[in-house]
Enzyme design. Structure first.
Site, PDB file in Angstrom:
ATOM      1  N   ASN A  86       5.239 -17.395  -5.520  1.00 32.70           N
ATOM      2  CA  ASN A  86       4.489 -17.883  -3.800  1.00 32.70           C
ATOM      3  C   ASN A  86       2.997 -18.293  -3.425  1.00 32.70           C
ATOM      4  O   ASN A  86       2.701 -19.012  -2.641  1.00 32.70           O
ATOM      5  CB  ASN A  86       5.032 -16.589  -3.168  1.00 32.70           C
ATOM      6  CG  ASN A  86       6.470 -16.455  -3.402  1.00 32.70           C
ATOM      7  OD1 ASN A  86       6.680 -15.064  -4.192  1.00 32.70           O
ATOM      8  ND2 ASN A  86       7.132 -16.810  -2.847  1.00 32.70           N
ATOM      9  N   TYR A  87       2.400 -17.443  -4.124  1.00 34.89           N
ATOM     10  CA  TYR A  87       0.697 -17.344  -3.694  1.00 34.89           C
ATOM     11  C   TYR A  87       0.088 -18.294  -4.731  1.00 34.89           C
ATOM     12  O   TYR A  87      -0.751 -19.527  -3.377  1.00 34.89           O
ATOM     13  CB  TYR A  87      -0.278 -16.090  -4.725  1.00 34.89           C
ATOM     14  CG  TYR A  87       1.033 -14.743  -4.930  1.00 34.89           C
ATOM     15  CD1 TYR A  87       0.944 -14.793  -2.744  1.00 34.89           C
ATOM     16  CD2 TYR A  87       0.442 -14.276  -5.678  1.00 34.89           C
ATOM     17  CE1 TYR A  87       1.595 -12.958  -3.140  1.00 34.89           C
ATOM     18  CE2 TYR A  87       1.025 -13.071  -5.666  1.00 34.89           C
ATOM     19  CZ  TYR A  87       1.816 -12.357  -4.023  1.00 34.89           C
ATOM     20  OH  TYR A  87       2.202 -10.628  -3.929  1.00 34.89           O
TER      21      TYR A  87
ATOM     22  N   GLY B 218      -3.676  -1.602  -5.982  1.00 34.14           N
ATOM     23  CA  GLY B 218      -2.825  -2.526  -6.400  1.00 34.14           C
ATOM     24  C   GLY B 218      -1.636  -2.568  -5.269  1.00 34.14           C
ATOM     25  O   GLY B 218      -0.851  -3.301  -5.039  1.00 34.14           O
TER      26      GLY B 218
ATOM     27  N   HIS C 284       4.766 -13.026  -4.750  1.00 34.58           N
ATOM     28  CA  HIS C 284       5.107 -12.961  -5.999  1.00 34.58           C
ATOM     29  C   HIS C 284       4.149 -14.279  -6.498  1.00 34.58           C
ATOM     30  O   HIS C 284       4.240 -15.360  -5.978  1.00 34.58           O
ATOM     31  CB  HIS C 284       6.090 -13.336  -6.889  1.00 34.58           C
ATOM     32  CG  HIS C 284       7.303 -11.976  -6.597  1.00 34.58           C
ATOM     33  ND1 HIS C 284       6.617 -10.890  -7.856  1.00 34.58           N
ATOM     34  CD2 HIS C 284       8.262 -11.290  -6.317  1.00 34.58           C
ATOM     35  CE1 HIS C 284       7.721  -9.627  -7.351  1.00 34.58           C
ATOM     36  NE2 HIS C 284       8.587  -9.648  -6.628  1.00 34.58           N
TER      37      HIS C 284
ATOM     38  N   ASP D  51       1.993  12.608  -7.085  1.00 32.84           N
ATOM     39  CA  ASP D  51       2.905  11.946  -6.557  1.00 32.84           C
ATOM     40  C   ASP D  51       2.591  12.895  -4.886  1.00 32.84           C
ATOM     41  O   ASP D  51       1.902  13.420  -4.605  1.00 32.84           O
ATOM     42  CB  ASP D  51       3.933  14.198  -6.589  1.00 32.84           C
ATOM     43  CG  ASP D  51       4.847  13.878  -4.761  1.00 32.84           C
ATOM     44  OD1 ASP D  51       5.328  12.707  -4.413  1.00 32.84           O
ATOM     45  OD2 ASP D  51       5.719  14.422  -4.501  1.00 32.84           O
ATOM     46  N   LEU D  52       2.148  11.131  -4.803  1.00 34.94           N
ATOM     47  CA  LEU D  52       1.476  11.105  -3.361  1.00 34.94           C
ATOM     48  C   LEU D  52       1.762  11.136  -2.743  1.00 34.94           C
ATOM     49  O   LEU D  52       0.989  11.209  -1.069  1.00 34.94           O
ATOM     50  CB  LEU D  52       0.802   9.518  -3.437  1.00 34.94           C
ATOM     51  CG  LEU D  52      -0.389   8.535  -5.158  1.00 34.94           C
ATOM     52  CD1 LEU D  52      -0.588   7.921  -4.995  1.00 34.94           C
ATOM     53  CD2 LEU D  52      -1.477  10.116  -5.256  1.00 34.94           C
ATOM     54  N   LYS D  53       3.119  11.797  -2.507  1.00 36.78           N
ATOM     55  CA  LYS D  53       3.322  12.526  -0.915  1.00 36.78           C
ATOM     56  C   LYS D  53       3.677  13.627  -0.335  1.00 36.78           C
ATOM     57  O   LYS D  53       4.306  14.258   0.180  1.00 36.78           O
ATOM     58  CB  LYS D  53       5.166  11.824  -1.366  1.00 36.78           C
ATOM     59  CG  LYS D  53       5.363  10.407  -0.972  1.00 36.78           C
ATOM     60  CD  LYS D  53       6.739  10.189  -1.011  1.00 36.78           C
ATOM     61  CE  LYS D  53       6.807   8.458  -0.912  1.00 36.78           C
ATOM     62  NZ  LYS D  53       8.866   8.633  -0.155  1.00 36.78           N
TER      63      LYS D  53
ATOM     64  N   ARG E  33      -0.299  -2.420  -0.916  1.00 40.08           N
ATOM     65  CA  ARG E  33      -0.449  -3.646   0.065  1.00 40.08           C
ATOM     66  C   ARG E  33      -1.826  -2.290   0.851  1.00 40.08           C
ATOM     67  O   ARG E  33      -1.571  -1.684   1.073  1.00 40.08           O
ATOM     68  CB  ARG E  33       0.872  -3.571   0.928  1.00 40.08           C
ATOM     69  CG  ARG E  33       2.023  -4.183   0.418  1.00 40.08           C
ATOM     70  CD  ARG E  33       3.139  -4.746   1.543  1.00 40.08           C
ATOM     71  NE  ARG E  33       4.080  -4.842   0.628  1.00 40.08           N
ATOM     72  CZ  ARG E  33       5.912  -5.730   0.986  1.00 40.08           C
ATOM     73  NH1 ARG E  33       5.258  -5.908   2.556  1.00 40.08           N
ATOM     74  NH2 ARG E  33       6.657  -5.643   0.079  1.00 40.08           N
TER      75      ARG E  33
ATOM     76  N   ASP F 216      -0.921 -14.534 -10.782  1.00 45.50           N
ATOM     77  CA  ASP F 216      -0.476 -13.265 -11.332  1.00 45.50           C
ATOM     78  C   ASP F 216      -2.393 -12.565 -11.689  1.00 45.50           C
ATOM     79  O   ASP F 216      -2.697 -11.970 -12.065  1.00 45.50           O
ATOM     80  CB  ASP F 216       0.056 -12.051 -11.987  1.00 45.50           C
ATOM     81  CG  ASP F 216       1.494 -11.727 -11.001  1.00 45.50           C
ATOM     82  OD1 ASP F 216       1.436 -12.275 -10.207  1.00 45.50           O
ATOM     83  OD2 ASP F 216       3.000 -11.899 -11.217  1.00 45.50           O
TER      84      ASP F 216
END
Length: 365
Positions: free
Chosen positions: A131-132, A85, A128, A62-64, A87, A158
């Site tokens: 889009n790229y 990966g 996605h 749990d990275l929170k 943002r 991708d």
């Protein structure tokens, strides 16, 4: 044991190109631990199974929570490669950015894969595959003349522009580390990688051999000798006879006399060639044409479905696609003479145990 045996990779779980890259590294022999949130992972739509997740032990963190961050730091400190990966800025906000990780592990190759990259006006935006490839010219090239562009599944952005380039960056950084002893950050953006895949097309365009008109060029269905044709049974063959000797073999196979046709590279005659090829290829079934061309250099082959592919003699001989009962999966690539990779997707292939892997890495949690 594959060529990356002994290399330790910590994968921060994601979807699509991240798992693909981790899968490739695992197939090549790397020891990969996937860090994932507690509970079900990101699943394939309509299933409860994550994409390309087989063969890698999962450490739920749990990275929170402080405990989860501490566990992640312990694994990263023992790794050769970190693959994430998220943002831009997410890992920094968690206290797991490159600065913090390199302080604890100076030799770490810190691989960051995103759609838009770590900087630039769109860096923080969602996106996605299509889009790229919309913004770098790639998507514009897919499709027939007079029709809208057709997204090529998510193979170009991708996986071609993302997974393959981040793996290339990781391998290059590991090689450089052998001399310097230092790690570094690899910024792999799908918009960059898929643009680089377009290198030949951009070069052709710069010398006047390619036009921005879709479906009008020699590799985009514009040329009648590089296209897909329907056969008598409604199935298809691919015709790719670019070179003159291959084109001659194709004409012999379909029974057309070149003296009665426009020249191969006479663009004004391409509509007539297409009409003639379309008519003759509809006179036999796909498999009948395969029997005609299967042992020639005419560059004519049946278009197979995924269900059919594993049973093709060449694909079966190479293990390019493997059938295990009702399950199909691609075999490992590329091939190595001394240190072959193994497929982590084989139904019977056991994943390494988490406890055993952590012990091998020298990590105590």
């Amino acid at each position: 044991m594959g060529p990356l045996s002994g290399t330790r990779v910590v994968e921060f779980a994601g979807i699509g190109p991240g798992p693909m890259a981790a899968m490739l590294l695992s197939d090549l022999g790397a020891s990969v631990i996937r860090l994932d949130r507690p509970g079900p992972g990101a699943a394939v739509p309509g299933t409860d199974r994550p994409h390309m997740s087989a063969g890698r032990p999962v450490l739920e963190v749990d990275l929170k929570s402080g405990e989860g961050i501490a566990a992640a730091r312990a694994v990263v400190a023992a790794a050769d490669v970190l693959l994430e990966g998220f943002r831009p800025g997410v890992m920094e906000r968690l206290g797991l950015g490159p600065e913090e990780c390199h302080a604890a592990n100076p030799g770490l190759v810190y691989a960051r894969m995103t759609g838009w990259g770590q900087d630039g006006p769109l860096a923080a935006r969602a996106g996605h595959d299509m889009n790229y490839i919309s913004l770098n010219g790639a998507l514009h090239t897919f499709g027939r003349r007079g029709q809208a562009p057709v997204p090529p599944a998510n193979l170009v952005g991708d996986f071609g522009g993302g997974s393959m380039f981040v793996v290339t960056g990781i391998l290059a950084a590991l090689l450089e580390r052998g001399g310097s002893g230092r790690g570094q950050v690899v910024d792999a953006a799908m918009v960059d990688g898929s643009a680089l895949l377009m290198s030949m097309v951009y070069e052709d365009r710069s010398r006047g051999a390619w036009t921005d008109e879709r479906g009008a060029n020699y590799l985009d269905t514009g040329a009648p000798f590089y296209d897909v044709y329907e056969c008598a049974d409604g199935r298809h063959v691919s015709v790719g006879c670019l070179e003159p000797q291959f084109y001659a073999a194709f004409l012999r196979g379909v029974g057309l006399d070149p003296a009665d046709l426009p020249g191969q590279w006479d663009r004004s005659g391409w509509p007539e060639l297409r009409e003639r090829f379309t008519a003759v290829l509809r006179t036999r079934t796909r498999d009948e044409w395969d029997a005609v061309f299967g042992h020639t250099d005419a560059c004519v082959h049946p278009v197979l479905s995924m269900a059919e592919a594993a049973d093709h003699p060449h694909v079966r001989a190479r293990g390019s696609v493997v059938r295990d009962g009702d399950t199909l999966y691609p075999g490992p690539a590329p091939r190595f003479s001394r240190t072959p990779g193994t497929s982590t997707r084989a139904p019977g292939a056991p994943a390494p145990g988490l406890a055993e892997t952590l012990k091998e890495w020298g990590v105590e949690l």
